[in-house]
Write a protein that holds these residues in place. Structure first.
Motif, PDB file in Angstrom:
ATOM      1  N   LEU A 131       0.832  -1.183   0.000  1.00 45.21           N
ATOM      2  CA  LEU A 131       0.000   0.000   0.000  1.00 45.21           C
ATOM      3  C   LEU A 131       0.878   1.248   0.000  1.00 45.21           C
ATOM      4  CD1 LEU A 131      -2.889  -0.994   2.438  1.00 45.21           C
ATOM      5  CD2 LEU A 131      -2.802  -1.131  -0.049  1.00 45.21           C
ATOM      6  N   PRO A 132       0.307   2.431  -0.262  1.00 45.35           N
ATOM      7  CA  PRO A 132       1.125   3.655  -0.243  1.00 45.35           C
ATOM      8  C   PRO A 132       1.890   3.831   1.058  1.00 45.35           C
ATOM      9  CG  PRO A 132      -1.034   4.105  -1.190  1.00 45.35           C
ATOM     10  CD  PRO A 132      -1.076   2.686  -0.694  1.00 45.35           C
ATOM     11  N   VAL A 133       3.068   4.413   0.953  1.00 45.40           N
ATOM     12  CA  VAL A 133       3.962   4.537   2.110  1.00 45.40           C
ATOM     13  C   VAL A 133       3.320   5.366   3.208  1.00 45.40           C
ATOM     14  CG1 VAL A 133       6.230   5.343   2.848  1.00 45.40           C
ATOM     15  CG2 VAL A 133       5.977   4.235   0.635  1.00 45.40           C
ATOM     16  N   TRP A 134       2.511   6.363   2.840  1.00 43.59           N
ATOM     17  CA  TRP A 134       1.929   7.228   3.872  1.00 43.59           C
ATOM     18  C   TRP A 134       0.909   6.492   4.737  1.00 43.59           C
ATOM     19  CZ3 TRP A 134      -3.332   7.896   3.445  1.00 43.59           C
ATOM     20  CH2 TRP A 134      -3.903   7.646   2.178  1.00 43.59           C
ATOM     21  N   LEU A 135       0.467   5.317   4.309  1.00 41.87           N
ATOM     22  CA  LEU A 135      -0.439   4.512   5.129  1.00 41.87           C
ATOM     23  C   LEU A 135       0.309   3.609   6.109  1.00 41.87           C
ATOM     24  CD1 LEU A 135      -3.184   3.384   2.577  1.00 41.87           C
ATOM     25  CD2 LEU A 135      -3.419   5.044   4.428  1.00 41.87           C
ATOM     26  N   MET A 136       1.602   3.432   5.900  1.00 43.39           N
ATOM     27  CA  MET A 136       2.398   2.534   6.755  1.00 43.39           C
ATOM     28  C   MET A 136       3.221   3.371   7.731  1.00 43.39           C
ATOM     29  SD  MET A 136       3.542  -0.393   4.005  1.00 43.39           S
ATOM     30  CE  MET A 136       4.357   0.773   2.904  1.00 43.39           C
ATOM     31  N   LYS A 137       2.546   3.921   8.724  1.00 45.01           N
ATOM     32  CA  LYS A 137       3.218   4.786   9.679  1.00 45.01           C
ATOM     33  C   LYS A 137       3.850   4.007  10.826  1.00 45.01           C
ATOM     34  CE  LYS A 137       0.396   8.862   8.739  1.00 45.01           C
ATOM     35  NZ  LYS A 137      -0.453   9.931   9.322  1.00 45.01           N
ATOM     36  N   LYS A 138       3.524   2.743  10.940  1.00 44.08           N
ATOM     37  CA  LYS A 138       4.070   1.931  12.025  1.00 44.08           C
ATOM     38  C   LYS A 138       4.853   0.758  11.459  1.00 44.08           C
ATOM     39  CE  LYS A 138       0.543   3.101  15.443  1.00 44.08           C
ATOM     40  NZ  LYS A 138      -0.458   2.584  16.416  1.00 44.08           N
ATOM     41  N   ARG A 139       5.829   0.337  12.201  1.00 43.42           N
ATOM     42  CA  ARG A 139       6.643  -0.802  11.792  1.00 43.42           C
ATOM     43  C   ARG A 139       5.840  -2.098  11.935  1.00 43.42           C
ATOM     44  NH1 ARG A 139      10.617   2.454  14.611  1.00 43.42           N
ATOM     45  NH2 ARG A 139      12.232   3.109  13.137  1.00 43.42           N
ATOM     46  N   PRO A 140       6.200  -3.137  11.156  1.00 47.00           N
ATOM     47  CA  PRO A 140       5.461  -4.402  11.273  1.00 47.00           C
ATOM     48  C   PRO A 140       5.630  -5.037  12.646  1.00 47.00           C
ATOM     49  CG  PRO A 140       7.376  -4.625   9.834  1.00 47.00           C
ATOM     50  CD  PRO A 140       7.223  -3.176  10.106  1.00 47.00           C
ATOM     51  N   ILE A 141       4.494  -5.470  13.230  1.00 46.46           N
ATOM     52  CA  ILE A 141       4.536  -6.092  14.557  1.00 46.46           C
ATOM     53  C   ILE A 141       5.238  -7.437  14.503  1.00 46.46           C
ATOM     54  CG2 ILE A 141       3.088  -6.858  16.482  1.00 46.46           C
ATOM     55  CD1 ILE A 141       0.937  -4.977  15.518  1.00 46.46           C
ATOM     56  N   SER A 142       5.226  -8.086  13.343  1.00 44.92           N
ATOM     57  CA  SER A 142       5.764  -9.442  13.228  1.00 44.92           C
ATOM     58  C   SER A 142       7.266  -9.513  13.439  1.00 44.92           C
ATOM     59  CB  SER A 142       5.425 -10.017  11.849  1.00 44.92           C
ATOM     60  OG  SER A 142       5.883  -9.174  10.821  1.00 44.92           O
ATOM     61  N   VAL A 143       7.989  -8.392  13.352  1.00 49.49           N
ATOM     62  CA  VAL A 143       9.441  -8.413  13.578  1.00 49.49           C
ATOM     63  C   VAL A 143       9.795  -8.053  15.006  1.00 49.49           C
ATOM     64  CG1 VAL A 143       9.867  -7.852  11.167  1.00 49.49           C
ATOM     65  CG2 VAL A 143       9.782  -6.012  12.836  1.00 49.49           C
ATOM     66  N   GLY A 144       8.792  -7.736  15.844  1.00 52.14           N
ATOM     67  CA  GLY A 144       9.041  -7.410  17.238  1.00 52.14           C
ATOM     68  C   GLY A 144       9.864  -6.154  17.434  1.00 52.14           C
ATOM     69  N   PRO A 145       9.467  -5.006  16.861  1.00 55.79           N
ATOM     70  CA  PRO A 145      10.292  -3.797  16.981  1.00 55.79           C
ATOM     71  C   PRO A 145      10.252  -3.227  18.393  1.00 55.79           C
ATOM     72  CG  PRO A 145       8.219  -3.268  15.911  1.00 55.79           C
ATOM     73  CD  PRO A 145       8.227  -4.758  16.099  1.00 55.79           C
ATOM     74  N   LEU A 158       7.500   1.182  17.851  1.00 55.41           N
ATOM     75  CA  LEU A 158       6.486   0.826  16.865  1.00 55.41           C
ATOM     76  C   LEU A 158       6.330   1.870  15.771  1.00 55.41           C
ATOM     77  CD1 LEU A 158       4.489  -1.428  16.209  1.00 55.41           C
ATOM     78  CD2 LEU A 158       2.756  -0.188  17.524  1.00 55.41           C
ATOM     79  N   ARG A 159       6.470   3.153  16.113  1.00 58.92           N
ATOM     80  CA  ARG A 159       6.252   4.205  15.130  1.00 58.92           C
ATOM     81  C   ARG A 159       7.432   4.287  14.162  1.00 58.92           C
ATOM     82  NH1 ARG A 159       2.840   8.344  14.606  1.00 58.92           N
ATOM     83  NH2 ARG A 159       1.937   7.933  16.654  1.00 58.92           N
ATOM     84  N   ARG A 160       7.132   4.258  12.867  1.00 61.02           N
ATOM     85  CA  ARG A 160       8.166   4.357  11.841  1.00 61.02           C
ATOM     86  C   ARG A 160       8.279   5.767  11.287  1.00 61.02           C
ATOM     87  NH1 ARG A 160       8.255   0.045   7.127  1.00 61.02           N
ATOM     88  NH2 ARG A 160       6.010   0.316   7.358  1.00 61.02           N
ATOM     89  N   GLN A 161       7.146   6.426  11.081  1.00 57.85           N
ATOM     90  CA  GLN A 161       7.156   7.770  10.529  1.00 57.85           C
ATOM     91  C   GLN A 161       5.946   8.519  11.053  1.00 57.85           C
ATOM     92  OE1 GLN A 161       6.723   7.716   6.315  1.00 57.85           O
ATOM     93  NE2 GLN A 161       4.902   6.417   6.335  1.00 57.85           N
ATOM     94  N   GLY A 162       5.931   9.807  10.797  1.00 55.43           N
ATOM     95  CA  GLY A 162       4.845  10.649  11.268  1.00 55.43           C
ATOM     96  C   GLY A 162       5.376  11.677  12.238  1.00 55.43           C
ATOM     97  N   SER A 163       4.481  12.407  12.827  1.00 61.24           N
ATOM     98  CA  SER A 163       4.889  13.474  13.742  1.00 61.24           C
ATOM     99  C   SER A 163       5.458  12.874  15.018  1.00 61.24           C
ATOM    100  CB  SER A 163       3.686  14.361  14.079  1.00 61.24           C
ATOM    101  OG  SER A 163       2.652  13.578  14.647  1.00 61.24           O
ATOM    102  N   ALA A 164       6.584  13.420  15.481  1.00 65.97           N
ATOM    103  CA  ALA A 164       7.241  12.955  16.701  1.00 65.97           C
ATOM    104  C   ALA A 164       6.557  13.573  17.909  1.00 65.97           C
ATOM    105  CB  ALA A 164       8.724  13.322  16.676  1.00 65.97           C
ATOM    106  N   LYS A 165       5.956  12.770  18.751  1.00 67.40           N
ATOM    107  CA  LYS A 165       5.273  13.258  19.939  1.00 67.40           C
ATOM    108  C   LYS A 165       5.980  12.762  21.179  1.00 67.40           C
ATOM    109  CE  LYS A 165       0.791  13.520  17.653  1.00 67.40           C
ATOM    110  NZ  LYS A 165      -0.644  13.134  17.700  1.00 67.40           N
ATOM    111  N   LYS A 166       5.918  13.549  22.228  1.00 67.60           N
ATOM    112  CA  LYS A 166       6.676  13.240  23.417  1.00 67.60           C
ATOM    113  C   LYS A 166       6.140  12.022  24.166  1.00 67.60           C
ATOM    114  CE  LYS A 166       8.103  18.037  24.234  1.00 67.60           C
ATOM    115  NZ  LYS A 166       8.094  19.159  25.189  1.00 67.60           N
ATOM    116  N   ARG A 167       4.861  11.706  23.995  1.00 66.58           N
ATOM    117  CA  ARG A 167       4.272  10.626  24.763  1.00 66.58           C
ATOM    118  C   ARG A 167       4.554   9.258  24.171  1.00 66.58           C
ATOM    119  NH1 ARG A 167      -1.665  12.857  26.702  1.00 66.58           N
ATOM    120  NH2 ARG A 167      -0.884  14.749  27.733  1.00 66.58           N
ATOM    121  N   GLY A 168       5.319   9.179  23.086  1.00 65.23           N
ATOM    122  CA  GLY A 168       5.751   7.880  22.575  1.00 65.23           C
ATOM    123  C   GLY A 168       4.865   7.342  21.468  1.00 65.23           C
ATOM    124  N   ASP A 169       4.806   6.026  21.395  1.00 57.95           N
ATOM    125  CA  ASP A 169       4.162   5.369  20.256  1.00 57.95           C
ATOM    126  C   ASP A 169       2.651   5.259  20.388  1.00 57.95           C
ATOM    127  OD1 ASP A 169       6.614   4.997  19.175  1.00 57.95           O
ATOM    128  OD2 ASP A 169       6.895   3.047  20.149  1.00 57.95           O
TER     129      ASP A 169
END
Length: 267
Positions: free
Chosen positions: A237-251, A254-265
């Motif tokens: 799917l388009p990259v802008w829809l994939m804002k989180k890393r895949p759960i299957s790799v156990g990151p 979790l957040r891959r891209q998007g606005s950086a917020k202080k409260r975390g993922d």
């Protein structure tokens, strides 16, 4: 695990939350954890439009099934289930095999072994000579074998389609595994026909589902099913829809891209 020598591929795996091990004096980086689907993904998929990347990825999965099952299907249909072949095609196959003195399993094994030897010879020789040996050797040996009555025209087509399909797989380790799986599948087809192919496929699937990579299921995100990771599995799917890393790799994050917020993922 996966081994890669490309820095962009290594950076892409890091972006997805995987770990990379670089060893001194080794040209390749070891990447893990990996799952089955990740061996069909390349960094080039994310450099083109998502429709083009999804189409190419579907081609790779189709090439995997064609490379594994096409020779065994040929053996099963010729030996056991010739009634499923259309009449005109069956007459053409019978005409091409009338001079062949060997059963389909011997015919397939001879051609597959010749193909593997040509492939290995092309790898060990310098690049210009290796390409010439592969092309000329395949054409000359295939044509001579057909004229001598050792193999049929249909078998040459099956071997060529199988070789092309195995070349589509981008990862060399997965491609080597596919090349090896063809031989036991051909033996199962020769012994039990379509039933043997189905049993072999079930054994492969069960084995894949029992594997783990660094504690993560090898069949994820298909088994166990993770809907959020299906955005980058069979299609991309388009990259802008994939804002989180895949759960299957156990990151760890979790957040891959998007606005950086202080409260975390969680936000």
């Amino acid at each position: 695990f996966a081994i890669t020598e490309r820095p962009d591929t290594t950076a892409s795996h890091l972006l997805q939350g995987r770990a990379v091990l670089i060893v001194d004096r080794s040209p390749g980086a070891l990447v893990g954890p990996m799952n089955f689907v990740s061996f069909f993904q390349t960094v080039d998929d994310y450099s083109v439009r998502w429709l083009v990347g999804s189409f190419v990825r579907l081609l790779r999965f189709a090439g995997f099934f064609i490379a594994v099952f096409t020779p065994s299907l040929y053996i099963a249909m010729i030996s056991f289930h010739y009634e499923v072949i259309p009449l005109q095609l069956l007459l053409s196959v019978g005409e091409s095999r009338e001079r062949v003195p060997f059963p389909p399993i011997i015919e397939a094994f001879v051609m597959e072994l010749v193909l593997e030897m040509l492939r290995e010879a092309g790898v060990r020789l310098p690049a210009p000579i290796g390409q010439t040996i592969g092309i000329v050797g395949g054409i000359v040996i295939g044509q001579a074998a057909v004229q001598a009555g050792i193999v049929s025209n249909i078998m040459v087509i099956v071997v060529a389609v199988t070789a092309i399909s195995s070349f589509i797989i981008p990862n060399i380790e997965m491609s080597a595994g596919v090349r090896l799986l063809r031989f036991p599948m051909m033996l199962m087809a020769f012994a039990f026909g379509m039933v043997g192919i189905i049993i072999g496929m079930m054994v492969i699937i069960i084995h894949l589902l029992t594997l783990e990579s660094l504690g993560n299921p090898y069949g994820s995100p298909i088994s166990p099913l993770r809907i959020s990771d299906m955005k980058d599995t069979f299609i991309r799917l388009p990259v802008w829809l994939m804002k989180k890393r895949p759960i299957s790799v156990g990151p760890r994050q979790l957040r891959r891209q998007g606005s950086a917020k202080k409260r975390g993922d969680d936000e």
